[in-house]
Scaffold this active site. Structure first.
Site, short mmCIF file in Angstrom:
data_model
loop_
_atom_site.label_atom_id
_atom_site.label_comp_id
_atom_site.label_asym_id
_atom_site.label_seq_id
_atom_site.Cartn_x
_atom_site.Cartn_y
_atom_site.Cartn_z
N GLU A 1 0.84 -1.20 0.00
CA GLU A 1 0.00 0.00 0.00
C GLU A 1 0.87 1.25 0.00
O GLU A 1 1.74 1.41 0.87
CB GLU A 1 -0.90 0.03 1.24
CG GLU A 1 -2.01 -0.99 1.24
CD GLU A 1 -2.96 -0.82 2.42
OE1 GLU A 1 -4.11 -1.24 2.31
OE2 GLU A 1 -2.54 -0.27 3.47
N CYS A 2 0.63 2.15 -0.92
CA CYS A 2 1.23 3.48 -0.98
C CYS A 2 2.76 3.41 -0.88
O CYS A 2 3.42 3.13 -1.86
CB CYS A 2 0.63 4.39 0.10
SG CYS A 2 0.84 6.15 -0.26
#
Length: 484
Positions: free
Chosen positions: A341-342
């Protein structure tokens, strides 16, 4: 479902707006109550990752996010009860202004919504600097805005003196002024603009925490605040052991053995929703922390979870740890599941390019680079619908999340090379785009997903990791039998 009543003393600390000092008041109050020997549970309304790191330093424990739009009422109440049931008092710090939420006309996603769901006494935090009678006008406006929400008191922040606080008290009348905190720029917390300001010992030393605890002890009406918290009614909630679909998967026996998931956790990667990690552990996962900055090798695990954080701030160190790059690539080549994620997505690209042009090579799983910018590139809630089967579930799996980033994948990898597994719909504006880069056993996205919006996502991820474990165990067994 079994519904139980939970008597948890609690207060919501809502603000007039962002920047009025909600975090300072929350931490000062929490630290002062801990000094009295009370067990304090802390929560943050909304999707923010930074304030919970400050909370965690204040109580030497975990702070949980409560987000109405991403989680929904039942999950908010269940998460709250699960995390606060052993505490003497729970403090819930609001987001933005008390009534600010996902839209300009409704309370969805607001602190007020959370206060109602938790049936919690609410205290308003006001920046009273430079104010006298106008302080009363602001407080009266907030008190009368929503008849369904009763303000039980006000805390004045950044007051000039004891005399100033007395003046505010005379002007206010009602709701009750519960004290204030003085303006103290020397001891103000560091600016948390996305920041590079997650809280650790260097940013938030014990001496600073104790300083604000002393202020709270002498400037706030702690006994009255405790009485307000204890006046909260018992909160009805389903039995926390059987509240969601993922928990019922355990009971059905479909997930009945442990697996190990490596959790990237260091200065570069530490943005995780505590509730997501709780759900994994509740389903029997052993989370094994490792550092992409410092560790030379991966732990023995069945999957990897690379969360958000500040890889751009530690890009040189990440780039220099070539043995970790090799370990992750080898894990991917074996078919090991990797969910990123990210910041985790950024780490798996070919390189991160800084605002000033420096290029820092990364792991190189995805055939693209990341460019940093000085201005925000995306901010806000999103809803995801998967366009293909993935480690998070079948086609059509839906969940909600949030984006907050200063970078872009540049250029985005072509669908001919990397599958775009997500259709994203932005909560504000409603426009859609494709994202969720899937390559073999790897899934990366800028979306910080909250699995309360779909508990089956956690179960699907675990099932994928367990299949990998079974496959590698069979291979090891075959290699042993053929090796004589």
């Amino acid at each position: 479902m079994t519904s139980l009543k939970h008597s948890i003393p609690r207060l919501v600390l809502g603000g007039v707006a962002s920047g009025v000092g909600k975090t300072t008041v929350t931490i000062a109050l929490a630290r002062a109550l801990r000094a009295r020997g009370l067990r304090v549970a802390l929560f943050k309304c909304g999707p923010d990752y930074l304030d919970p790191t400050y909370h965690a330093r204040a109580i030497d424990g975990t702070s949980h996010n409560l987000d109405g739009w991403m989680m929904g009422r039942d999950a908010v109440r269940t998460t709250f009860v699960h995390a606060a049931r052993d505490a003497d008092i729970a403090l819930i710090e609001g987001v933005m202004g008390l009534f600010d939420g996902a839209t300009a006309t409704g309370e969805e996603g607001s602190t007020a919504e959370i206060a109602k769901w938790l049936e919690a006494p609410t205290v308003l935090v006001v920046d009273a600097g430079g104010m006298a009678r106008s302080f009363a006008a602001v407080c009266h406006g907030f008190a009368s805005f929503d008849a369904a929400l009763t303000l039980r008191g006000v805390i004045a922040n950044r007051v000039g003196s004891r005399g100033h606080l007395e003046l505010l008290d005379k002007a206010l009348g009602a709701p009750l002024l519960l004290g204030g905190l003085p303006r103290d720029t020397k001891h103000a917390f560091a600016e948390r603009h996305l920041g590079l300001r997650s809280a650790d010992e260097s940013v938030l030393p014990d001496a600073l925490l104790d300083h604000w605890a002393d202020h709270a002890g002498s400037w706030l009406q702690l006994d009255t605040l405790l009485s307000l918290a204890r006046s909260a009614p018992a909160l009805a909630c389903e039995d926390v052991s059987t509240t969601d679909a993922a928990s019922r998967v355990i009971e059905s026996g479909r997930i009945n053995t442990r697996c190990r998931i490596g959790l990237a956790y260091d200065d570069a990667f530490h943005f995780y929703y505590a509730d997501n990690l709780r759900r994994l552990e509740q389903l029997g996962v052993e989370l094994v922390r490792f550092s992409p900055i410092h560790d030379a090798a991966l732990p023995a695990v069945d999957g990897l979870y690379l969360g958000g954080g500040y890889p751009e701030a530690h890009a040189a160190q990440l780039a220099g740890n070539l043995s970790m790059h090799e370990a992750i690539r080898a894990f991917v080549e074996m078919g090991g599941p990797v969910y990123a994620e990210c910041g985790g997505l950024m780490y798996l690209t070919q390189a991160i390019r800084s605002v000033t042009g420096e290029r820092h090579p990364m792991v190189g799983v995805f055939p693209c680079e990341v460019q940093m910018f000085e201005r925000l590139q995306a901010l806000g809630y999103v809803e995801v619908e998967t366009q293909t089967a993935s480690m998070l579930g079948p086609v059509g799996t839906r969940f909600r999340g949030h984006q907050f980033r200063y970078s872009e994948v540049s250029p985005a990898p072509s669908p001919d090379l990397v599958e775009h597994a997500y259709k994203l719909q932005r909560r504000r504006g409603g426009d859609t785009l494709t994202e969720g880069y899937q390559l073999g056993s790897v899934l990366g996205s800028y979306v910080h997903a909250h699995w309360a919006s779909n508990p089956q996502v956690a179960a699907a991820l675990i099932a994928r990791c367990k299949r990998f474990r079974s496959k590698t165990s069979e291979q090891d067994s075959d290699a042993t039998s053929t090796g004589g």
